[in-house]
Write a protein that holds these residues in place. Structure first.
Motif, short mmCIF file in Angstrom:
data_model
loop_
_atom_site.label_atom_id
_atom_site.label_comp_id
_atom_site.label_asym_id
_atom_site.label_seq_id
_atom_site.Cartn_x
_atom_site.Cartn_y
_atom_site.Cartn_z
N THR A 12 0.92 -1.08 0.11
CA THR A 12 -0.02 0.05 -0.11
C THR A 12 0.78 1.27 -0.08
OG1 THR A 12 -1.52 -1.29 1.15
CG2 THR A 12 -1.74 1.18 1.15
N GLU A 21 5.63 -3.95 -4.78
CA GLU A 21 4.19 -4.22 -5.08
C GLU A 21 4.44 -5.13 -6.44
OE1 GLU A 21 0.21 -2.03 -6.32
OE2 GLU A 21 2.27 -0.88 -6.00
N TRP A 31 -8.61 -4.24 -8.50
CA TRP A 31 -8.41 -4.12 -6.96
C TRP A 31 -7.36 -3.50 -6.51
CZ3 TRP A 31 -12.94 -5.05 -5.00
CH2 TRP A 31 -13.46 -6.01 -5.44
N VAL A 32 -6.32 -3.37 -7.10
CA VAL A 32 -5.32 -2.26 -6.77
C VAL A 32 -5.55 -0.91 -6.79
CG1 VAL A 32 -2.95 -1.75 -7.38
CG2 VAL A 32 -3.36 -4.02 -7.15
N ARG A 35 -8.00 -0.08 -4.46
CA ARG A 35 -7.59 0.25 -2.95
C ARG A 35 -6.73 1.65 -2.93
NH1 ARG A 35 -4.79 -3.99 -2.40
NH2 ARG A 35 -2.89 -3.34 -2.73
N THR A 36 -6.27 1.71 -4.24
CA THR A 36 -5.54 3.29 -4.10
C THR A 36 -6.44 4.33 -3.77
OG1 THR A 36 -3.81 2.34 -5.74
CG2 THR A 36 -4.21 4.96 -5.79
N LEU A 38 -9.45 4.30 -2.33
CA LEU A 38 -9.87 4.23 -1.11
C LEU A 38 -8.59 4.83 -0.06
CD1 LEU A 38 -11.53 0.64 -1.00
CD2 LEU A 38 -12.79 2.90 -0.87
N ASP A 39 -7.62 4.46 -0.40
CA ASP A 39 -6.23 5.12 0.48
C ASP A 39 -6.30 6.65 0.23
OD1 ASP A 39 -5.40 2.60 1.38
OD2 ASP A 39 -4.10 2.55 -0.19
#
Length: 616
Positions: A12, A21, A31-32, A35-36, A38-39
């Motif tokens: 992350t 990564e 999904w990567v 997540r980015t 969401l981060d």
């Protein structure tokens, strides 16, 4: 860059985890990327909540727009066209509903755009700071293996690519909600029409997953090509003088041009995939509308469906093309984002950093320096082996050897610019890794053989953060004393604006010798307890060099000095000379002793003058 342990396969990057990564195409890329996003949202929660809420509200208003138009069709347009009476309240209600929903919709677009900008550009700034901070933490060996142009590309291009999907992230969230509600509306009105909507959405999402798989490798190739081009372009710019003096302009144009062509081909390959999928994605909603018209017109004829409902569903399908386009655009950005993330993770996950302890350097006198059993390996080559050297406080030692003997490497180790592969370096009697962060830089100064100055004034280049131990700015009197000691006071006085003269980027408005003197003055200004000079007088003329070395000799007893170089003028001011040959310390003694016992030492010094000169 501490943090919780990274997931096994991926890092992350926005948390600054260790580990590299691994990004794959297709669902992995999705999904990567998710997540980015969401981060980034979690890092800016207030703006993220505003963006998400306005995105969802905007999506819902598109459903309300379709419902309002359908209602107006049944209660206003069809009766009016049939010549029937339409009450004034119906006109006002239809106009108010359509205008009210439109006003809310456009307001949410404005607010969502502002909130998105806060998250996107705030995330870019945060990651750029993390990348640059990591660059500063990584040791010199790591930097020597990575081209500056590629590092610059990571901090600029890769960070841009990483966060590019954020521009439509909250829009896409709202559009997902809108799609769910729209499909529900279609099913509520007619099962067959709902199935048409599901088929449309499923086809678009399936095509996008295939699109990602085809695009992922191409996106990584584009980011790699950008880094390569940035590296070569920076080399050409920095080496402009060499290019011109050696007549290499055509060669450089061909070299950089070839990199530009590789970037063009990589980008064109991405464009070719987009050009194949974009028309299909554009045509799918049109096909769905035709299917709805065929099925819906029969329902209207049979009385199972009103004209207003059919208009509402057609409008919904037309509206669905917007979220599908937005979602497609978001998904299309994810491969580039994943490629940028992978390259950034390689930097943030690098572990070649300098570890620090908690000890401090006490006292105020000169420092001792020692290398005990030191060896160093770089790129698979043994540069130093079994070095044992001790420099006592206040002593001046010259480090001499042929080119490639390991002089600069040993200086880097003693100044803890890098850590040895074997043995230990001691500073002030303390093992270097045990010293707290900032201790070495506060008490020890290094002047490299390549003088570097920041763009700005001479005053700013000398001041930097002020006195490293006393935490105060320097006085002008201190500046001029340091300049005089470095033989640079007359130089500065002769400049148009004196201390306020701007030196240009990297000090390009000054000559090499002028920059060297100013860098030496900058080191002396810090009143270091030990100073390491890596051939720091090589660009000076003999008269100025004698003045500078006389100032260095005056430091004896007050500051520990290590001078790298083989000039007679340098070794004559030294108390002792350490002689290196092929990475090994073969002799330590006075200048006269080494002249008598080391023929190689004598040959090196004789290259600068006569035997009488080196005995002077």
């Amino acid at each position: 860059m501490a943090g919780r342990p990274p997931p096994r396969a991926e890092t992350t990057v926005t948390r600054g985890h260790d580990g590299r990564e691994r990004v794959r195409g297709g669902a992995g890329t999705f999904w990567v990327g998710l997540r980015t996003m969401l981060d980034g949202s979690l890092a800016h929660p207030k703006a993220a909540v505003v963006g998400a809420v306005t995105g969802v509200v905007n999506g819902v208003t598109m459903i309300f727009s379709a419902a309002a138009i359908g209602w107006a069709t049944d209660h206003l347009i069809v009766p009016a066209l049939a010549g029937g009476h339409v009450a004034r309240a119906t006109w006002w209600l239809a106009a108010g509903a359509i205008l009210g929903v439109s006003t809310v919709r456009w307001t949410t677009i404005l607010v969502r755009g502002i909130a998105t900008g806060h998250v996107q550009y705030g995330s870019q700034a945060r990651i750029r700071r993390a990348v640059v901070r990591r660059y500063l933490e990584l040791d010199l060996s790591w930097h020597r293996r990575h081209a500056p142009g590629r590092l610059l590309s990571t901090a600029v291009s890769d960070v841009d690519a990483l966060w590019s999907p954020m521009v439509v992230w909250y829009f896409a969230l709202g559009m997902v909600v809108m799609l769910v509600v729209a499909i529900g509306q279609m099913f509520r009105h007619d099962l067959a029409l709902g199935l048409v909507g599901v088929a449309l959405v499923g086809s678009v999402l399936g095509l996008n997953l295939l699109y990602q798989r085809l695009l992922a490798a191409r996106a990584r190739a584009v980011q790699d090509s950008r880094g390569e081009f940035a590296t070569l372009a920076l080399e050409s710019i920095e080496g402009a003088q060499v290019v011109r003096t050696l007549g290499l302009a055509d060669r450089e144009r061909a070299r950089v041009g070839a990199a530009a062509d590789r970037l063009r081909r990589a980008t064109t390959s991405m464009g070719a995939v987009s050009s194949l999928f974009d028309p299909i994605l554009e045509l799918l909603p049109t096909g769905a509308i035709l299917a709805v018209l065929v099925v819906g017109s029969r329902r209207v004829e049979s009385g199972d469906l009103s004209v207003g409902v059919l208009v509402e569903i057609v409008y919904l399908l037309l509206t669905i093309s917007i979220p599908l386009a937005v979602i497609s655009r978001f998904l299309g950005m994810l491969p580039l984002s994943a490629a940028g993330r992978s390259r950034i993770a390689a930097v943030l996950g690098s572990t070649e950093t300098t570890d620090y302890g908690t000890r401090a350097l006490a006292g105020a006198g000169p420092l001792s320096l020692a290398a005990r059993g030191v060896g160093h390996v770089q790129g698979g080559r043994h540069l130093l082996a079994d070095i044992d050297l001790e420099i006592t406080p206040g002593e001046i030692v010259a480090l001499v050897g042929a080119t490639g003997a390991g002089k600069s490497t040993l200086l880097d180790l003693l100044g803890r610019l890098v850590d040895p592969a074997e043995g230990v370096v001691e500073i002030g009697g303390i093992r270097a890794p045990e010293l707290a962060r900032g201790q070495i830089r506060a008490h020890l100064a290094v002047v490299s053989q390549t003088p570097w100055m920041a763009g700005g004034s001479i005053r700013a280049n000398l001041h930097l953060d002020g006195h490293p131990r006393e935490r105060r700015p320097y006085s002008d009197a201190e500046l001029w004393r340091a300049l005089a000691a470095a033989g640079a006071d007359t130089l500065v006085r002769d400049l148009p604006d004196g201390l306020d003269t701007r030196v240009g980027e990297r000090g390009t408005r000054l000559s090499g010798g002028q920059r060297q003197r100013l860098c030496l003055a900058r080191a002396l200004l810090r009143a270091p307890r030990a100073i390491l000079l890596d051939d720091a007088t090589s660009a000076l003329d003999p008269a100025v060099e004698r003045e500078v070395l006389a100032a260095v000799a005056a430091l004896r007893g007050h500051t520990t000095v290590l001078i790298v170089g083989g000039r007679p003028s340098s070794v004559l001011v030294a108390d002792r000379v350490a002689f290196l040959r092929a990475g090994r310390l073969v002799a330590v003694g006075t200048h006269a002793e080494l002249l008598d016992t080391e023929p190689d030492y004598r040959r090196i010094l004789q290259a600068y003058g006569t035997a009488e000169a080196i005995h002077d």
